[in-house]
Scaffold this active site. Structure first.
Site, mmCIF file in Angstrom:
data_model
loop_
_atom_site.group_PDB
_atom_site.id
_atom_site.type_symbol
_atom_site.label_atom_id
_atom_site.label_comp_id
_atom_site.label_asym_id
_atom_site.label_seq_id
_atom_site.Cartn_x
_atom_site.Cartn_y
_atom_site.Cartn_z
ATOM 1 C CB SER A 1 4.757 -1.229 12.160
ATOM 2 O OG SER A 1 4.165 -0.005 12.168
ATOM 3 C CG HIS B 1 -6.130 1.628 4.996
ATOM 4 N ND1 HIS B 1 -5.677 2.642 5.933
ATOM 5 C CD2 HIS B 1 -5.133 0.980 4.770
ATOM 6 C CE1 HIS B 1 -4.282 2.539 6.283
ATOM 7 N NE2 HIS B 1 -3.888 1.441 5.751
ATOM 8 C CG ASN C 1 -1.854 1.163 1.250
ATOM 9 O OD1 ASN C 1 -1.777 2.204 0.306
ATOM 10 N ND2 ASN C 1 -2.414 1.668 2.755
ATOM 11 C CE LYS D 1 0.063 3.633 4.761
ATOM 12 N NZ LYS D 1 -0.206 3.701 6.239
ATOM 13 N N GLY E 1 1.778 2.437 10.795
ATOM 14 C CA GLY E 1 3.017 3.545 10.434
ATOM 15 C C GLY E 1 3.461 4.286 12.022
ATOM 16 C CD GLU F 1 -3.694 -2.608 7.284
ATOM 17 O OE1 GLU F 1 -2.771 -2.972 6.763
ATOM 18 O OE2 GLU F 1 -4.285 -1.532 6.974
ATOM 19 C CD GLU G 1 -3.348 5.412 6.397
ATOM 20 O OE1 GLU G 1 -3.246 5.559 5.151
ATOM 21 O OE2 GLU G 1 -2.442 5.046 7.124
#
Ligand code: PEP
Length: 250
Positions: free
Chosen positions: A212, A94, A9, A11, A172, A166, A96
């Site tokens: 991560s 996701h 990904n 991003k 991150g 996740e 985010e």
């Protein structure tokens, strides 16, 4: 037997020149591994990626899609257009997008359905926040996220989805779930799929871990019995690292 899958990904990162450099190295390595590799770059790179990976076995994924097929949705991209770009996979749910773009479970469900109707396989992300884990709510949160998206789908549609666990606190942040924490949540997810679908779908569905993942932790995470691959953010931008993670997934 669940074939390992590692998805990148990117991003909102990457460029045309980075794509060229990465693919040179990846094309050489991906031929030597049994691991399925999917790259999800920003949308403007999709057609270049599609051309560049021709014949390499590397597959093209998108990071987002709209639930409608066309219309006045400025800045959005439809599933049919993604399909034309050669997209086989698309990330949905996701954290985010759930948090920054306020995407609801209902919208994620609609997007997932649109992907399935258009021959694109969803990579459906679920995961709890740090507060939810600390309060001991994490399993209920993840199960509820799964139910809200998948409960009404046919068994065949459910079987076309890949899931990604996740934990938000690991994305991150450099903090990874321990292999045991991840494996135990994956087992819960698989059990829930068994209830929503059937044992065959639960046994075969791929559940990726994301949060991560890096060269140091990939091997241990991917060695877990319930972990079938990884969704990799930051480390997928470092080509040598990503190559090593793919090898760890084999
Ligand atoms: C992700 O964005 O899906 C992700 C797992 O990011 P990172 O690997 O950087 O934590």
């Amino acid at each position: 037997m669940r074939a390992p899958l590692v998805a990148a990904n990117w991003k909102m990162n990457g460029s045309f020149s980075m794509l060229d450099k990465m693919l040179d190295i990846l094309r050489k390595n991906s031929g030597n591994t049994a691991c399925r590799v999917v790259i999800c770059p920003p949308h403007v790179l999709l057609t270049s990626l599609k051309k560049a990976v021709e014949g390499s076995g590397i597959e093209v994924g998108a990071q987002n899609v709209h639930s409608e097929l066309s219309g006045a949705f400025t800045g959005e991209t439809s599933a049919p257009l993604l399909k034309e770009c050669g997209v086989k996979w698309c990330i949905v749910g996701h954290s985010e997008r759930r948090i920054l773009f306020k995407e609801s479970d209902e919208f994620i469900r609609s997007k997932t359905e649109t992907l399935l109707r258009n021959g694109i396989r969803p990579i459906l992300c679920v995961g709890e926040s740090l507060e939810q884990r600390i309060s001991g709510n994490h399993e209920d949160v993840v199960v509820a996220q799964l139910r809200k998206v998948l409960a009404d789908f046919t068994t065949e549609d459910q079987s076309r989805c890949v899931l990604a666990y996740e934990p938000i606190w690991a994305i991150g942040t450099g903090k990874t779930a321990t292999p045991e924490q991840a494996n135990s949540m994956h087992a819960i997810i698989r059990k829930e799929i068994g209830s929503l679908s059937n044992t065959k779908v639960a046994t075969n569905i791929q559940i990726l871990y994301g949060g991560s993942v890096n060269v140091e932790n990939a091997e241990n995470l991917l060695a877990q019995s319930e972990i079938d691959g990884a969704l990799v953010g930051g480390a997928s931008l470092k080509i040598e690292d990503f190559s090593q993670i793919i090898t760890a997934g084999t």
